[in-house]
Write a protein that holds these residues in place. Structure first.
Motif, PDB file in Angstrom:
ATOM      1  N   SER A   1      -3.398  14.840  -2.574  1.00 24.87           N
ATOM      2  CA  SER A   1      -3.654  14.430  -1.186  1.00 24.87           C
ATOM      3  C   SER A   1      -3.174  13.001  -0.927  1.00 24.87           C
ATOM      4  N   THR A   2      -2.976  12.240  -1.985  1.00 21.71           N
ATOM      5  CA  THR A   2      -2.493  10.866  -1.856  1.00 21.71           C
ATOM      6  C   THR A   2      -1.119  10.806  -1.187  1.00 21.71           C
ATOM      7  N   TYR A   3      -0.354  11.882  -1.263  1.00 22.96           N
ATOM      8  CA  TYR A   3       0.977  11.865  -0.645  1.00 22.96           C
ATOM      9  C   TYR A   3       0.900  11.862   0.876  1.00 22.96           C
ATOM     10  N   GLY A   4      -0.229  12.260   1.423  1.00 25.49           N
ATOM     11  CA  GLY A   4      -0.466  12.100   2.852  1.00 25.49           C
ATOM     12  C   GLY A   4       0.613  12.681   3.740  1.00 25.49           C
ATOM     13  N   ASP A   5       1.104  11.847   4.668  1.00 25.52           N
ATOM     14  CA  ASP A   5       2.060  12.337   5.659  1.00 25.52           C
ATOM     15  C   ASP A   5       3.506  12.270   5.194  1.00 25.52           C
ATOM     16  N   SER A   6       3.728  11.984   3.927  1.00 23.69           N
ATOM     17  CA  SER A   6       5.090  11.975   3.397  1.00 23.69           C
ATOM     18  C   SER A   6       5.687  13.370   3.487  1.00 23.69           C
ATOM     19  N   LYS A   7       6.866  13.480   4.068  1.00 24.46           N
ATOM     20  CA  LYS A   7       7.535  14.773   4.230  1.00 24.46           C
ATOM     21  C   LYS A   7       8.525  15.053   3.112  1.00 24.46           C
ATOM     22  N   GLU A   8       8.698  14.104   2.226  1.00 21.10           N
ATOM     23  CA  GLU A   8       9.676  14.246   1.155  1.00 21.10           C
ATOM     24  C   GLU A   8       9.243  15.310   0.155  1.00 21.10           C
ATOM     25  N   LEU A   9      10.162  16.200  -0.200  1.00 22.77           N
ATOM     26  CA  LEU A   9       9.933  17.224  -1.220  1.00 22.77           C
ATOM     27  C   LEU A   9      11.079  17.208  -2.219  1.00 22.77           C
ATOM     28  N   PRO A  10      10.790  17.337  -3.516  1.00 25.67           N
ATOM     29  CA  PRO A  10       9.461  17.401  -4.107  1.00 25.67           C
ATOM     30  C   PRO A  10       8.774  16.037  -4.081  1.00 25.67           C
TER      31      PRO A  10
ATOM     32  N   LYS B   1      -9.128   8.796  -3.076  1.00 26.95           N
ATOM     33  CA  LYS B   1      -8.368   9.076  -4.290  1.00 26.95           C
ATOM     34  C   LYS B   1      -7.233   8.065  -4.480  1.00 26.95           C
ATOM     35  N   TYR B   2      -6.695   7.559  -3.401  1.00 31.48           N
ATOM     36  CA  TYR B   2      -5.687   6.508  -3.513  1.00 31.48           C
ATOM     37  C   TYR B   2      -6.323   5.205  -3.984  1.00 31.48           C
ATOM     38  N   VAL B   3      -7.517   4.909  -3.473  1.00 30.28           N
ATOM     39  CA  VAL B   3      -8.232   3.708  -3.924  1.00 30.28           C
ATOM     40  C   VAL B   3      -8.508   3.782  -5.429  1.00 30.28           C
ATOM     41  N   ASN B   4      -8.807   4.981  -5.937  1.00 30.28           N
ATOM     42  CA  ASN B   4      -8.984   5.148  -7.382  1.00 30.28           C
ATOM     43  C   ASN B   4      -7.758   4.662  -8.144  1.00 30.28           C
ATOM     44  N   GLU B   5      -6.602   5.047  -7.672  1.00 29.55           N
ATOM     45  CA  GLU B   5      -5.362   4.637  -8.338  1.00 29.55           C
ATOM     46  C   GLU B   5      -5.187   3.118  -8.304  1.00 29.55           C
ATOM     47  N   LEU B   6      -5.523   2.517  -7.182  1.00 26.05           N
ATOM     48  CA  LEU B   6      -5.403   1.063  -7.056  1.00 26.05           C
ATOM     49  C   LEU B   6      -6.362   0.346  -7.993  1.00 26.05           C
ATOM     50  N   TYR B   7      -7.600   0.830  -8.056  1.00 23.41           N
ATOM     51  CA  TYR B   7      -8.584   0.216  -8.950  1.00 23.41           C
ATOM     52  C   TYR B   7      -8.176   0.371 -10.418  1.00 23.41           C
TER      53      TYR B   7
END
Length: 337
Positions: A127-136, A153-159
């Motif tokens: 879900s961190t990819y959000g509105d990114s339309k790039e595939l893959p 979940k993105y904040v988890n990655e930052l922490y």
């Protein structure tokens, strides 16, 4: 406390993924400690382990720092699976989602840092990819989050990144892509799509697809996820540490295709399922249209090679679901066997 280096803490170990990890590592003679508050996990998922002398259960909440400190005592490896999942749930209740997924995650990082944990592997999210339309989807290119859950979940990655740079805590984040398989709960308001559809089809009910059914996902069988956790936990490649990996198959399936697969595979057990009609409802808020992972980074740095395609995973999962369905997969919670 003296340890032999074979102690693993699994937070959220009574859940779908956590209990599968516990079973796997117990089978390899590791000592496994599970921390769970049973808000979404189930006691029947871990009941078979309770008589194993290498298994320990701590009933508690990651939102309590002291509980986290107790849980990491004497362990060198942490598999952090505890979280409050579901995009719709986070939209309905963003405060609790944040408390569990951010404050609870930070508690675990602090406890792991202070205990000198050797490796901290945690469940991140596609879900961190959000509105990114790039595939893959490539790990280093993300968009803006589309839900409170994705934010957490993105904040988890930052922490995790800060704790590796500031405190030297070695971590690896695994961005799970629509994991499915044995022990995944088909019940409740936030049930995942595969076990929910399986339950409905077994009960001769018409599944409802949100939207047109053209949305696609990189559905990932649980054994692939176990492999990624093991490789992340024990890799000796220092270049592989303190980063994020897609945990997926690298293939995508539309929801319409998924239902067709499920009907075909379940019809082997009950031919009437082939004739069940499918309904369509409105698209859900916060859902991304398409999800397809690049797994090149995991292949290169961790030596990951998926053991199951979507088709192979569905065959194995449906065998398990049917065996545990009492032939009808009733609406009551099933027992793990």
């Amino acid at each position: 406390m003296e340890t032999d280096g074979r102690e693993i803490l699994i937070t959220g170990g009574a859940g779908f993924i956590g209990s599968n990890l516990a079973e796997y590592f117990l089978g390899k003679d590791y000592k496994v400690r599970v921390l769970d508050n049973f808000s979404t996990g189930h006691r029947h998922n871990i009941e078979p382990f309770l008589k194993n002398t290498g298994f320990q259960l701590i009933e508690g909440d990651i939102r309590d720092l002291k509980t986290c400190q107790e849980a990491v005592t004497g362990v060198q490896y942490v598999l952090h699976q505890a979280a409050l999942g579901s995009v719709p749930r986070s939209i309905k209740d963003p405060i609790t989602t944040n408390d569990v997924n951010v404050s609870g995650f930070l508690n675990m990082l602090v406890a792991a840092r202070d205990a000198g944990v050797k490796r901290f592997v945690y469940a991140a999210s596609s879900s961190t990819y959000g509105d990114s339309k790039e595939l893959p989807k490539v790990e280093e290119k993300i968009g803006k989050p589309l839900s409170p859950y994705a934010v957490t979940k993105y904040v988890n990655e930052l922490y995790a990144d800060i704790f590796s740079k500031t405190y030297g805590l070695h971590s690896i984040g695994l961005r799970y892509f629509n994991v499915f398989g044995r022990r995944q709960d088909p019940n409740g308001a936030y049930a995942a799509v595969i076990p929910l559809f399986v339950k409905q089809l077994i009960n001769h009910q018409s599944p409802t697809i949100n939207g047109t059914g053209d949305y696609s996902r990189d559905f990932t069988y649980i054994d692939n996820v176990i492999q990624m956790n093991e490789k992340a936990l024990f890799t000796q490649n220092t270049e592989a540490l303190n980063t994020i990996y897609n945990t997926a198959v690298g293939d995508r399936t539309t929801l319409n295709e998924l239902v067709a697969h499920l009907k075909e595979l379940l019809s082997v057990y009950d031919p009437k399922i082939a004739d069940i009609k499918i309904q369509h409802g409105p698209a859900r808020n916060g859902d991304i249209p398409h999800s397809l992972a690049s797994i090149d980074k995991a292949k290169k740095l961790l030596g990951y090679l998926p053991s199951h395609t979507i088709r192979q995973g569905l065959q194995s999962a449906i065998q398990w679901y049917w065996k545990n369905s009492n032939q009808h997969y009733q609406n009551t919670t099933y027992l793990s066997k």
